[in-house]
Design an enzyme around this catalytic site. Structure first.
Site, PDB file in Angstrom:
ATOM      1  N   GLY A  29      -8.386  -7.452   4.592  1.00  0.00           N
ATOM      2  CA  GLY A  29      -9.244  -7.618   5.753  1.00  0.00           C
ATOM      3  C   GLY A  29      -8.591  -8.262   6.958  1.00  0.00           C
ATOM      4  O   GLY A  29      -9.225  -8.403   8.005  1.00  0.00           O
TER       5      GLY A  29
ATOM      6  N   HIS B 197     -15.646  -8.457   2.263  1.00  0.00           N
ATOM      7  CA  HIS B 197     -14.634  -9.340   2.839  1.00  0.00           C
ATOM      8  C   HIS B 197     -14.829 -10.780   2.371  1.00  0.00           C
ATOM      9  O   HIS B 197     -13.886 -11.452   1.934  1.00  0.00           O
ATOM     10  CB  HIS B 197     -14.695  -9.266   4.370  1.00  0.00           C
ATOM     11  CG  HIS B 197     -13.799 -10.250   5.056  1.00  0.00           C
ATOM     12  ND1 HIS B 197     -14.247 -11.487   5.479  1.00  0.00           N
ATOM     13  CD2 HIS B 197     -12.486 -10.202   5.366  1.00  0.00           C
ATOM     14  CE1 HIS B 197     -13.236 -12.137   6.031  1.00  0.00           C
ATOM     15  NE2 HIS B 197     -12.167 -11.377   5.979  1.00  0.00           N
TER      16      HIS B 197
ATOM     17  N   CYS C  98       8.659 -38.530  -7.092  1.00  0.00           N
ATOM     18  CA  CYS C  98       7.304 -39.062  -7.276  1.00  0.00           C
ATOM     19  C   CYS C  98       6.466 -38.982  -6.001  1.00  0.00           C
ATOM     20  O   CYS C  98       5.384 -39.554  -5.930  1.00  0.00           O
ATOM     21  CB  CYS C  98       7.356 -40.504  -7.769  1.00  0.00           C
ATOM     22  SG  CYS C  98       8.193 -41.631  -6.639  1.00  0.00           S
TER      23      CYS C  98
ATOM     24  N   ARG D 153      -3.678   2.983   8.490  1.00  0.00           N
ATOM     25  CA  ARG D 153      -3.955   1.712   7.806  1.00  0.00           C
ATOM     26  C   ARG D 153      -2.699   0.846   7.771  1.00  0.00           C
ATOM     27  O   ARG D 153      -1.575   1.338   7.744  1.00  0.00           O
ATOM     28  CB  ARG D 153      -4.402   1.956   6.356  1.00  0.00           C
ATOM     29  CG  ARG D 153      -5.688   2.762   6.200  1.00  0.00           C
ATOM     30  CD  ARG D 153      -5.909   3.080   4.725  1.00  0.00           C
ATOM     31  NE  ARG D 153      -7.069   3.915   4.488  1.00  0.00           N
ATOM     32  CZ  ARG D 153      -8.263   3.472   4.114  1.00  0.00           C
ATOM     33  NH1 ARG D 153      -8.452   2.175   3.940  1.00  0.00           N
ATOM     34  NH2 ARG D 153      -9.258   4.304   3.900  1.00  0.00           N
TER      35      ARG D 153
ATOM     36  N   THR E  55       9.789 -38.805  -2.010  1.00  0.00           N
ATOM     37  CA  THR E  55       9.993 -37.762  -0.999  1.00  0.00           C
ATOM     38  C   THR E  55       9.057 -37.887   0.195  1.00  0.00           C
ATOM     39  O   THR E  55       9.339 -37.309   1.249  1.00  0.00           O
ATOM     40  CB  THR E  55       9.851 -36.362  -1.631  1.00  0.00           C
ATOM     41  OG1 THR E  55       8.608 -36.288  -2.334  1.00  0.00           O
ATOM     42  CG2 THR E  55      10.992 -36.102  -2.601  1.00  0.00           C
TER      43      THR E  55
ATOM     44  N   LYS F  12       0.831  -1.201   0.000  1.00  0.00           N
ATOM     45  CA  LYS F  12       0.000   0.000   0.000  1.00  0.00           C
ATOM     46  C   LYS F  12       0.866   1.252   0.000  1.00  0.00           C
ATOM     47  O   LYS F  12       0.648   2.184  -0.786  1.00  0.00           O
ATOM     48  CB  LYS F  12      -0.939   0.000   1.206  1.00  0.00           C
ATOM     49  CG  LYS F  12      -1.939   1.151   1.210  1.00  0.00           C
ATOM     50  CD  LYS F  12      -2.958   0.994   2.333  1.00  0.00           C
ATOM     51  CE  LYS F  12      -3.853  -0.201   2.095  1.00  0.00           C
ATOM     52  NZ  LYS F  12      -4.893  -0.355   3.138  1.00  0.00           N
TER      53      LYS F  12
ATOM     54  N   TYR G  25      12.541 -34.955 -14.154  1.00  0.00           N
ATOM     55  CA  TYR G  25      11.070 -34.906 -14.178  1.00  0.00           C
ATOM     56  C   TYR G  25      10.516 -34.861 -12.767  1.00  0.00           C
ATOM     57  O   TYR G  25      11.202 -35.181 -11.792  1.00  0.00           O
ATOM     58  CB  TYR G  25      10.491 -36.106 -14.938  1.00  0.00           C
ATOM     59  CG  TYR G  25      10.652 -37.442 -14.226  1.00  0.00           C
ATOM     60  CD1 TYR G  25       9.696 -37.888 -13.314  1.00  0.00           C
ATOM     61  CD2 TYR G  25      11.762 -38.255 -14.467  1.00  0.00           C
ATOM     62  CE1 TYR G  25       9.838 -39.101 -12.661  1.00  0.00           C
ATOM     63  CE2 TYR G  25      11.918 -39.471 -13.819  1.00  0.00           C
ATOM     64  CZ  TYR G  25      10.946 -39.886 -12.910  1.00  0.00           C
ATOM     65  OH  TYR G  25      11.095 -41.091 -12.260  1.00  0.00           O
TER      66      TYR G  25
ATOM     67  N   MET H  27      -5.786  -7.272   8.676  1.00  0.00           N
ATOM     68  CA  MET H  27      -5.186  -6.392   9.684  1.00  0.00           C
ATOM     69  C   MET H  27      -6.042  -5.148   9.877  1.00  0.00           C
ATOM     70  O   MET H  27      -7.025  -4.943   9.174  1.00  0.00           O
ATOM     71  CB  MET H  27      -3.748  -6.063   9.293  1.00  0.00           C
ATOM     72  CG  MET H  27      -2.846  -7.280   9.449  1.00  0.00           C
ATOM     73  SD  MET H  27      -1.135  -6.928   9.048  1.00  0.00           S
ATOM     74  CE  MET H  27      -1.262  -6.567   7.312  1.00  0.00           C
TER      75      MET H  27
ATOM     76  N   ARG I 154      -3.474  -1.812  -6.115  1.00  0.00           N
ATOM     77  CA  ARG I 154      -2.651  -3.019  -5.943  1.00  0.00           C
ATOM     78  C   ARG I 154      -3.059  -3.998  -7.026  1.00  0.00           C
ATOM     79  O   ARG I 154      -4.151  -3.904  -7.587  1.00  0.00           O
ATOM     80  CB  ARG I 154      -2.849  -3.638  -4.557  1.00  0.00           C
ATOM     81  CG  ARG I 154      -4.278  -4.066  -4.262  1.00  0.00           C
ATOM     82  CD  ARG I 154      -4.446  -4.487  -2.813  1.00  0.00           C
ATOM     83  NE  ARG I 154      -5.836  -4.785  -2.496  1.00  0.00           N
ATOM     84  CZ  ARG I 154      -6.306  -4.952  -1.274  1.00  0.00           C
ATOM     85  NH1 ARG I 154      -5.493  -4.853  -0.237  1.00  0.00           N
ATOM     86  NH2 ARG I 154      -7.577  -5.219  -1.055  1.00  0.00           N
TER      87      ARG I 154
ATOM     88  N   SER J  54      14.280 -42.484  -8.592  1.00  0.00           N
ATOM     89  CA  SER J  54      13.056 -41.720  -8.368  1.00  0.00           C
ATOM     90  C   SER J  54      12.984 -41.445  -6.870  1.00  0.00           C
ATOM     91  O   SER J  54      12.915 -42.389  -6.069  1.00  0.00           O
ATOM     92  CB  SER J  54      11.826 -42.508  -8.825  1.00  0.00           C
ATOM     93  OG  SER J  54      10.651 -41.769  -8.596  1.00  0.00           O
TER      94      SER J  54
END
Length: 888
Positions: A105, A468, A844, A96, A780, A26, A864, A107, A352, A777
């Site tokens: 909305g 809001h 994967c 503000r 994770t 802002k 990939y 803060m 914004r 591969s």
């Protein structure tokens, strides 16, 4: 000495749009608008850097800052000709928030600051409008008491409603100056009763109270939730903007509004917004009054009667339209603008980049590229990959019967069905229990953020399309219908009344945020069409990305969906899911219960044709593309019964005694199965299982190659490898099966044998493992568990606290732990390539569909990523953005 205050307005701009990190969005944009000559009320920004200081200093303000702020106030006084606290011609200011990332909305804001019992009289005299002055004072007391003093907001609302009822009024604007003066007296009594002290009259005390409240709201619960949901770091802090007040509540020649330079719901190039005559900004965004349309076309399309701004204020509207075009061209993006008209003069309060739905984001990005405003690469970078999720799921079937109860404003597109709930806490609890819920509120407030996130959709009785509820719902991708004025809501009783009917808590309702319809019951859905702007952007994304994108899929339907969404193969086919099929579980259990290899092979021979059929169906969908198939991974006990009632049925089906079955189940039981007899350890112990699966894979591949002429490329993945020798033993089994099939059929196919890297030891030993493995591969999900020593099934109990306290930046099961797990992946990739330069590398786990994790994969040089079918387009776009970022 550190400088914290930056001025704007009156020919001065200490910052600009490039200072977002320092001044917040802002503040940076106010300075920028002032610098390009737009009518911006003068003011100054206390930088985001001070936010951290504020908390370090125990929420206190050092003398140095007070001196800087005094200079800032003098700057405003010099331009306006008014004096802060002067009883005859007072300067009033707004206070503000302004974080670097938009948090609509979340803060706090305080308007009309500087009013007290003396200055209100001066404002009445200089403005010539006593009603305006007393209206501003009652607004200030109400807002200050809520935001700064943290008093019961409902008590002030009740006093306002009583004042209207006593006089037979319907609208706030019906109250006269004497009515408002009397209401101010009631408000002051409420303050003294609740706070124990009179309402503060010293304007400087008021100012520092408001500044502290805005900085303090950065750590409010609603702000924390919003940051967590939107990956906004707590360390960024907020700025505070102090600006001369301009007034939209000075009669019929004054107004306030919120507008977008394009439609944020669907993306069309048309001014979109709402305004209210004789009002202040909070009236629009808080949904207290249902506003009027900005343009005549929008009013006519909605069938609304109140005049549009284009009709009611044609001269100011024409000026505003020029500002819209200037700002969109200057910022090269769709803008969200707040403005005020004070007695016929236009003032710009904010601009914004506007929040938009996924559909709008796509259209705006593609249109702006076609218009030449941005490049195609910039268009690709503009769309949030996660937002595409809104477009990739079913919508309401247009042919389905709809029991329409009422119609409101189509505030956020999409559709959702769920159980009606009337408060956010209930919404969160029911959603956590697995229920789909629709949150129904008279109007939402920032405190509803957790309930809005938990709900499938939001319905409000009040508010417009910039309220809001609408703004937050669009940002979250939740369907929203707002301003459904015909509904009456009794939240305490848990009931909504409309057109003589009642919807009670727990009743099923459906909302359509595209049409604004509210329906009783559940309405069927249809699959989305992925074409038009979506298809165009995906073509541009594919041209930009380096990473290939595959899908995690084990059924023909999943594979078909994945290919339609642009998957370039299958990165993970979990074969155990096939074993749980009701038609074959008996044979699986017979294999598990076998006492020796010969009996196991009898059961495996029964499973072979079924496994082959599974792979044929997958290969047909993915003909010509790589398909990575993980051999059996889970421990065998998972296929056996767990409940007492099941043992008899399973024993009868397997032709053995119940006690034999129970003994075998007990033998297979493991205290920690995730780290037990699973993965390649099964293959080492029972190589005949992997032999059967490998034979099924190659027989299926040959059949599809002979039938279609487009041979699939099987990639046989051995799970949970931690040593070179494990993979060497299993590759021997697979290669032997392949050669046997090739000899039997006279057909030879290309294939690879590799492993899933999911143990830290495998990462450390990747150089040796790559001597055998032709691809890695990274699984994770399990690699995160084994590296962190955390079970993802139980982690939800404490991980939220860990993220809030900064132990992890994000949930490591949602977004890859780059510092820890990522380091292991990079190590394994480097060591694997040192041994085998052409080794294929991918991931994967669930992280394959997470944009931040995909960015890591691009940086690590993987080949990939593999994601769930519906996240394939998300991964394609994220991979493109990662590649574009890497080129900068």
């Amino acid at each position: 000495m550190t400088h914290y205050v930056y001025r704007f307005g009156g020919g001065v701009s200490d910052g600009g749009k490039g200072d977002r990190n320092l001044l917040g969005g802002k503040g940076a944009n106010l300075a920028e608008m002032a610098s390009i000559g737009l009518p911006v009320p003068p003011g100054f920004t206390i930088s985001t850097e001070f936010c951290d200081v504020y908390y370090q200093e125990g929420r206190a303000f050092p003398d140095g800052l007070k001196a800087e702020v005094a200079t800032g106030i003098a700057h405003i006084e010099g331009i306006t000709g008014k004096v802060f606290g002067d009883a005859t011609d007072p300067l009033l200011v707004s206070v503000r928030s302004g974080a670097r990332a938009s948090m609509p909305g979340m803060m706090d804001t305080v308007l009309n600051l500087g009013l007290n019992d003396a200055t209100v009289e001066g404002l009445a005299a200089t403005s010539g409008d006593a009603r305006f002055a007393w209206d501003s004072y009652r607004r200030f007391i109400q807002m200050y008491s809520d935001v700064v003093l943290e008093l019961d907001h409902a008590a002030f609302e009740d006093a306002l409603e009583i004042a209207k009822e006593d006089n037979g009024y319907f609208l706030d604007t019906d109250l006269t100056a004497p009515d408002l003066q009397k209401l101010v007296g009631e408000y002051k009594k409420l303050v003294e009763a609740q706070w124990g002290k009179p309402f503060p009259q010293d304007v400087h005390d008021q100012l520092w109270g408001a500044v502290g409240a805005v900085f303090g709201s950065w750590q409010s619960e609603r702000a924390k939730v919003y940051r967590r949901l939107n990956d906004i770091p707590a360390s960024w802090g907020t700025a505070v903007n102090i600006q001369a007040m301009v007034f939209g509540n000075m009669g019929d020649t004054s107004a306030t509004g919120v507008a977008f330079t394009r439609d944020p719901a669907i993306g069309t190039r048309a001014y979109y917004g709402e305004f209210l005559i004789n009002a202040q900004g909070e009236d629009v965004v808080a949904g207290i009054r249902t506003p009027q349309y900005l343009t005549t076309a929008a009013r006519e399309a909605a069938g609304a009667k109140p005049l549009s701004m284009q009709e009611a204020m044609p001269v100011v509207f024409a000026e505003l339209a020029k500002v819209f075009d200037l700002l969109e061209t200057h910022y090269r993006d769709m803008q969200d603008i707040e403005f005020t008209v004070q007695q016929g003069k236009l003032w710009m309060l904010q601009t914004r980049s506007g929040k938009r739905t996924a559909k709008a984001a796509l259209k705006i990005a593609v249109d702006m590229a076609e218009e030449g405003l941005i490049t195609r690469d910039e268009a690709v970078a503009r769309v949030d990959p996660q937002a595409l999720d809104q477009l990739l799921h079913p919508t309401l079937d247009p042919k389905a019967v709809r029991d329409v109860l009422t119609k409101g404003l189509p505030a956020s597109p999409g559709a959702a069905s769920g159980f009606a709930v009337f408060d956010s806490d209930t919404a969160e609890k029911r959603a956590a229990a697995g229920d789909s819920v629709i949150l129904i509120r008279t109007e939402t407030s920032p405190e509803d953020i957790h309930g809005m996130h938990a709900a499938r959709g939001i319905l409000t009785a009040r508010g417009g399309m910039t309220s809001h509820a609408a703004v937050v719902a669009r940002g979250m991708g939740r369907p929203c219908v707002s301003g459904a004025g015909s509904i009456s809501i009794d939240a305490k009783a848990g009931v909504m009344r409309v057109a003589g009917r009642e919807i009670k808590a727990g009743d099923m309702v459906t909302i359509d945020g595209t049409t604004g319809e509210v329906m009783a019951g559940e309405v069927p859905t249809v699959q989305p069409e992925v074409s038009g702007d979506f298809a165009a952007l995906m073509v541009w994304a594919d041209a930009a990305r380096r990473l290939k994108v595959r899908a995690n899929a084990e059924t023909p339907l999943d594979a078909k969906v994945a290919r339609e969404f642009g998957a370039e193969g299958i990165g993970l086919c979990r074969t155990e899911h096939m074993f749980f099929d009701a038609q074959r579980i008996t044979n699986v259990r017979q294999m598990i219960l076998a006492e020796d290899e010969a009996l196991r092979r009898v059961a495996l021979e029964k499973l072979l044709p079924e496994q082959r059929s599974d792979f044929v169906q997958l290969f047909e969908v993915m003909a010509g593309l790589p398909v990575t198939i993980r051999l059996l991974d889970p421990p065998l006990h998972e296929f056996l019964p767990h409940e007492e009632s099941e043992f008899a049925d399973v024993a009868a089906a397997a032709g053995i005694a119940v006690d034999v079955l129970k003994r075998r189940a007990a033998e297979l039981h493991e205290f920690n199965p995730m780290l037990g007899h699973r993965g390649c350890r099964l293959g080492v112990t029972y190589p005949e299982i992997y032999e059967m699966q490998a034979r099924a894979i190659f027989e299926a591949a040959v059949l599809v190659a002979q039938k279609s002429g487009a041979a699939p490329i099987p990639e046989v993945m051995i799970p949970l490898v931690g040593t070179r020798r494990e993979l060497e033993l299993m590759k021997t089994v697979v290669d032997k099966a392949a050669q046997a099939v090739f000899a039997d059929t006279g057909t030879t196919l290309e294939y690879l044998v590799g492993t899933m890297i999911e143990l830290p030891r495998a990462c450390l030993m990747a150089g040796e493992i790559a001597e055998i493995g032709e691809f890695f591969s990274f699984g994770t999900n399990d690699l995160t568990q084994t590296t962190l020593g955390v079970s993802r099934d139980d982690a939800s109990r404490f991980l939220t606290t860990y993220v809030e306290r900064g132990i992890y930046a994000r949930d490591p099961f949602v977004s890859l732990d780059v510092e820890g797990v990522g380091q292991l992946i990079e190590m394994a990739a480097a060591r694997g390539r040192a041994t085998r330069p052409d080794i294929k590398l991918g991931i994967c786990g669930e992280h394959g569909g997470d944009p931040a994790s995909i960015a890591f994969c691009e940086g690590a040089g993987l080949d990939y990523v593999s994601a769930s079918p519906y996240r394939v387009p998300i991964a394609r776009l994220a991979a493109a953005q990662a590649a574009l970022a890497a080129r900068k």
